[in-house]
Structure formats: structure tokens, C-alpha cells
Design a protein around this motif. Structure first.
Motif, mmCIF file in Angstrom:
data_model
loop_
_atom_site.group_PDB
_atom_site.id
_atom_site.type_symbol
_atom_site.label_atom_id
_atom_site.label_comp_id
_atom_site.label_asym_id
_atom_site.label_seq_id
_atom_site.Cartn_x
_atom_site.Cartn_y
_atom_site.Cartn_z
ATOM 1 N N PRO A 1 0.820 -1.180 -0.045
ATOM 2 C CA PRO A 1 -0.119 0.029 -0.053
ATOM 3 C C PRO A 1 0.795 1.399 0.069
ATOM 4 O O PRO A 1 0.751 2.317 -0.451
ATOM 5 C CB PRO A 1 -0.825 -0.114 1.273
ATOM 6 C CG PRO A 1 -0.960 -1.618 1.465
ATOM 7 C CD PRO A 1 0.451 -2.098 1.202
ATOM 8 N N GLU A 2 1.978 1.214 0.756
ATOM 9 C CA GLU A 2 2.871 2.413 0.715
ATOM 10 C C GLU A 2 3.403 2.998 -0.636
ATOM 11 O O GLU A 2 3.346 4.022 -0.898
ATOM 12 C CB GLU A 2 3.920 2.041 1.537
ATOM 13 C CG GLU A 2 4.886 3.706 1.793
ATOM 14 C CD GLU A 2 6.113 3.346 3.070
ATOM 15 O OE1 GLU A 2 6.996 4.223 2.826
ATOM 16 O OE2 GLU A 2 6.085 2.180 3.398
ATOM 17 N N GLY A 3 3.836 1.861 -1.300
ATOM 18 C CA GLY A 3 4.301 2.315 -2.827
ATOM 19 C C GLY A 3 3.030 2.903 -3.613
ATOM 20 O O GLY A 3 3.413 3.648 -4.329
ATOM 21 N N ARG A 4 1.860 2.363 -3.507
ATOM 22 C CA ARG A 4 0.765 2.631 -4.206
ATOM 23 C C ARG A 4 0.373 4.146 -3.941
ATOM 24 O O ARG A 4 -0.403 4.690 -4.707
ATOM 25 C CB ARG A 4 -0.567 1.663 -4.044
ATOM 26 C CG ARG A 4 -0.067 0.226 -4.816
ATOM 27 C CD ARG A 4 -1.240 -0.598 -4.802
ATOM 28 N NE ARG A 4 -1.025 -1.959 -5.315
ATOM 29 C CZ ARG A 4 -2.081 -2.958 -5.498
ATOM 30 N NH1 ARG A 4 -3.285 -2.572 -4.996
ATOM 31 N NH2 ARG A 4 -1.581 -4.023 -6.004
ATOM 32 N N GLN A 5 0.290 4.188 -2.574
ATOM 33 C CA GLN A 5 -0.022 5.788 -2.095
ATOM 34 C C GLN A 5 1.007 6.807 -2.600
ATOM 35 O O GLN A 5 0.631 7.873 -2.898
ATOM 36 C CB GLN A 5 0.052 5.743 -0.640
ATOM 37 C CG GLN A 5 -0.403 7.065 0.022
ATOM 38 C CD GLN A 5 -1.974 7.291 -0.402
ATOM 39 O OE1 GLN A 5 -2.893 6.599 -0.233
ATOM 40 N NE2 GLN A 5 -2.207 8.594 -0.975
ATOM 41 N N LEU A 6 2.258 6.479 -2.511
ATOM 42 C CA LEU A 6 3.278 7.375 -3.306
ATOM 43 C C LEU A 6 3.030 7.731 -4.659
ATOM 44 O O LEU A 6 3.165 8.702 -5.359
ATOM 45 C CB LEU A 6 4.864 6.852 -3.189
ATOM 46 C CG LEU A 6 5.397 6.950 -1.691
ATOM 47 C CD1 LEU A 6 6.502 5.810 -1.648
ATOM 48 C CD2 LEU A 6 5.546 8.215 -1.337
ATOM 49 N N LEU A 7 2.560 6.576 -5.424
ATOM 50 C CA LEU A 7 2.275 6.958 -6.832
ATOM 51 C C LEU A 7 1.051 7.549 -6.917
ATOM 52 O O LEU A 7 1.105 8.665 -7.730
ATOM 53 C CB LEU A 7 1.998 5.353 -7.559
ATOM 54 C CG LEU A 7 3.176 4.790 -8.397
ATOM 55 C CD1 LEU A 7 2.652 3.574 -8.772
ATOM 56 C CD2 LEU A 7 3.676 5.537 -9.507
ATOM 57 N N ALA A 8 -0.009 7.625 -5.993
ATOM 58 C CA ALA A 8 -1.272 8.202 -6.181
ATOM 59 C C ALA A 8 -0.769 9.822 -5.880
ATOM 60 O O ALA A 8 -1.557 10.655 -6.548
ATOM 61 C CB ALA A 8 -2.172 7.780 -5.257
ATOM 62 N N ASN A 9 0.076 9.886 -4.834
ATOM 63 C CA ASN A 9 0.216 11.252 -4.537
ATOM 64 C C ASN A 9 1.205 11.885 -5.530
ATOM 65 O O ASN A 9 0.879 13.101 -5.531
ATOM 66 C CB ASN A 9 1.597 11.293 -3.416
ATOM 67 C CG ASN A 9 0.718 10.844 -2.009
ATOM 68 O OD1 ASN A 9 -0.630 10.418 -1.849
ATOM 69 N ND2 ASN A 9 1.393 10.394 -0.902
ATOM 70 N N LEU A 10 1.806 11.291 -6.444
ATOM 71 C CA LEU A 10 2.450 11.909 -7.454
ATOM 72 C C LEU A 10 1.679 12.309 -8.743
ATOM 73 O O LEU A 10 2.064 13.333 -9.461
ATOM 74 C CB LEU A 10 3.620 11.053 -8.197
ATOM 75 C CG LEU A 10 4.645 11.592 -8.836
ATOM 76 C CD1 LEU A 10 5.280 12.533 -8.398
ATOM 77 C CD2 LEU A 10 5.665 10.336 -9.374
ATOM 78 N N MET A 11 0.256 11.691 -8.980
ATOM 79 C CA MET A 11 -0.537 11.949 -9.906
ATOM 80 C C MET A 11 -0.679 13.457 -10.004
ATOM 81 O O MET A 11 -0.775 13.875 -11.329
ATOM 82 C CB MET A 11 -1.720 11.157 -9.819
ATOM 83 C CG MET A 11 -1.423 9.520 -9.907
ATOM 84 S SD MET A 11 -0.942 9.114 -11.543
ATOM 85 C CE MET A 11 0.758 8.693 -11.087
ATOM 86 N N PRO A 12 -0.943 14.267 -9.140
ATOM 87 C CA PRO A 12 -1.487 15.665 -9.318
ATOM 88 C C PRO A 12 -0.424 16.317 -10.116
ATOM 89 O O PRO A 12 -0.623 17.516 -10.610
ATOM 90 C CB PRO A 12 -1.769 16.237 -7.899
ATOM 91 C CG PRO A 12 -2.059 14.953 -7.060
ATOM 92 C CD PRO A 12 -1.194 13.905 -7.827
ATOM 93 N N TYR A 13 0.738 16.015 -10.010
ATOM 94 C CA TYR A 13 1.882 16.601 -10.551
ATOM 95 C C TYR A 13 2.443 16.010 -11.791
ATOM 96 O O TYR A 13 3.657 16.226 -12.477
ATOM 97 C CB TYR A 13 3.251 16.627 -9.494
ATOM 98 C CG TYR A 13 2.519 17.095 -8.422
ATOM 99 C CD1 TYR A 13 2.475 18.531 -8.021
ATOM 100 C CD2 TYR A 13 2.519 16.118 -7.312
ATOM 101 C CE1 TYR A 13 2.472 18.950 -6.831
ATOM 102 C CE2 TYR A 13 2.086 16.753 -6.132
ATOM 103 C CZ TYR A 13 2.101 18.177 -5.786
ATOM 104 O OH TYR A 13 1.883 18.619 -4.358
ATOM 105 N N ARG A 14 1.504 15.202 -12.706
ATOM 106 C CA ARG A 14 2.034 14.400 -13.659
ATOM 107 C C ARG A 14 2.620 15.005 -14.809
ATOM 108 O O ARG A 14 3.375 14.714 -15.529
ATOM 109 C CB ARG A 14 0.886 13.528 -14.158
ATOM 110 C CG ARG A 14 -0.283 13.977 -14.643
ATOM 111 C CD ARG A 14 -1.399 13.417 -14.646
ATOM 112 N NE ARG A 14 -1.319 12.366 -15.928
ATOM 113 C CZ ARG A 14 -2.019 12.551 -16.955
ATOM 114 N NH1 ARG A 14 -2.531 13.489 -17.192
ATOM 115 N NH2 ARG A 14 -1.620 11.582 -18.096
#
Length: 241
Positions: A166-179
């Protein structure tokens, strides 16, 4: 193109006054010179890695050409290390502007470990560079491909085969607004690139601390030594030929 890149780098390296500082922006001039001599019809082979850095042949040569890097982009290198006996991993990143980061996390594979390193680096640099585009370099092609696929689709779920925890998936999700501001590129590892070597060393120390092999005090001392060595390498004046 490969031969021309190698010749340009060798010629540049022989007389560049910024050589001792790692030529932090010289890849732009090299790329421009390369573009002049490459026909418009020239293309990379189909087997070339996406976003691959065209680099000189010698393993000891530190110069790499990013032929479309924006002049005002902020560049950082991320790396990670995973242990054989546990899911603990360490990651580290170093930015050309002098900022760094490192820490520990959980990962089920080396691919997920590198994704965590990339995401942590991108988020760390983004928080310090409010407007500039961000370029994260990593020597794991699997991780680069995984993160880029998630950024292109704006869907962290496409990385589910690589990113399990889950931690890795959350980091990816956190990056999405800055894609729109983040690019992730592949960098060949262990070719003498100062930022890459320092990020690798920081990740290794973070892993050793996370797995209990060294106490916190020793980890802090080793991390401080890595950063001092990096700053010395970047500030060392050019030597006479």
C-alpha cells in the motif's frame, strides 16, 4: 548517432573548464551539437529503451546526453536497495541543486523498491521547486517504465503487478497531481555519475539501518560522509591538464 555522441563527449571532456564539477549543464550543448550532425530521418532502433540516455561507450566516462531536456528543469537521481532476507528496503535521492533525501520502506521486489525511490525523490524535489519541471533519473528500466505508465494514464492501478504494498501505491497516487511537471528517465548506473553514486550509497546505508545492521548514530555518520564527499566533488576546482 552513437559514434558521434562518443566522439563529441570525448572532445568536450578534453578541454571543458567545468569538468571537475561534473559538467552539470554541458549535456545541453552536446545535444545541440549532436542534433546538427544527425539527419532528420535518423531514428533510434526499436529495441532502444524508452527515454534512454545516449551515452559514450567507456564505463568510466561520466557524460550522458539528454537531447530534449528543458534548460530550466530540475534534475535528480533516485536509487534504492532491497535486502535478501526481508521486505525492508532503503532509498536515496540526490538533486543537482544540493537537496537530498533518504529513508526506508517496505517492498516485495527490486522493481517496487526503485519505484518507491523515484516517487519519493519526485515528491521531495517538487516540494522544493514550486514551478520548475522535474526530471528524475533512475537506473532501473522496470521502475522507469512502471512510473511513466502510471503518469501517462493518471492511474496508479496500472502498476499493480510491480507495486504491491500500500505504501508504494500511495506514493504513486500522491504523484499523480504533478504528472504534467514530472519526467522519469533511465540512466545507466555505475558509470561515474556523481549523483547516481551518492543516491546509491544513501540507499545502501538506509537499508543497513532499516535491517538493524548498523545503529542510527552510525547511519547518520555515514550519510553525512556521503554528502560531504558529493559536495567536495561538485565544488573541486578544475585541475590543470
Amino acid at each position: 548517432m552513437w559514434d558521434r555522441a562518443r566522439l563529441l563527449a570525448a572532445k568536450h571532456q578534453a578541454g571543458c573548464p567545468e569538468r571537475a564539477e561534473g559538467c552539470p549543464r554541458c549535456h545541453l550543448a552536446l545535444a545541440a551539437a549532436l542534433a546538427i550532425d544527425v539527419p532528420a530521418t535518423a531514428s533510434l532502433d526499436e529495441d532502444d529503451a524508452p527515454g534512454e540516455i545516449v551515452e559514450p561507450d567507456a564505463g568510466s566516462d561520466r557524460y550522458a546526453i539528454l537531447n530534449d531536456l528543458l534548460p530550466h528543469a530540475v534534475v535528480a537521481v533516485a536509487d534504492a536497495a532491497v535486502g535478501d532476507e526481508s521486505a525492508q528496503c532503503g532509498y536515496g535521492w540526490v538533486c543537482e541543486n544540493g537537496t537530498t533525501g533518504h529513508g526506508a520502506s517496505m517492498a516485495h521486489s527490486s522493481g517496487e523498491t526503485e519505484v518507491i525511490g523515484i516517487c519519493t525523490a519526485a515528491l521531495g524535489v517538487l516540494h522544493r521547486s514550486l514551478d520548475s519541471p522535474i526530471v528524475i533519473l533512475c537506473d532501473s528500466l522496470e521502475a522507469v517504465t512502471t512510473v511513466n505508465r502510471a503518469l501517462e494514464t493518471c492511474d496508479p492501478a496500472v502498476a499493480h503487478r510491480t507495486v504491491v504494498f500500500p505504501e508504494g501505491r500511495q506514493l504513486l497516487a500522491n504523484l499523480m497531481p504533478y504528472r504534467d511537471r514530472v519526467q522519469v528517465r533511465w540512466l545507466k548506473g555505475h558509470i561515474g555519475h556523481d549523483l547516481n553514486e551518492s543516491a546509491d550509497a544513501l540507499a545502501a546505508v538506509a537499508l543497513r539501518h532499516a535491517t538493524g545492521r548498523i545503529p542510527a548514530a552510525v547511519a547518520r555518520k555515514e550519510q553525512a560522509h556521503i554528502l560531504r564527499t558529493l559536495r567536495f566533488a561538485q565544488s573541486e576546482p578544475p585541475t590543470a591538464a
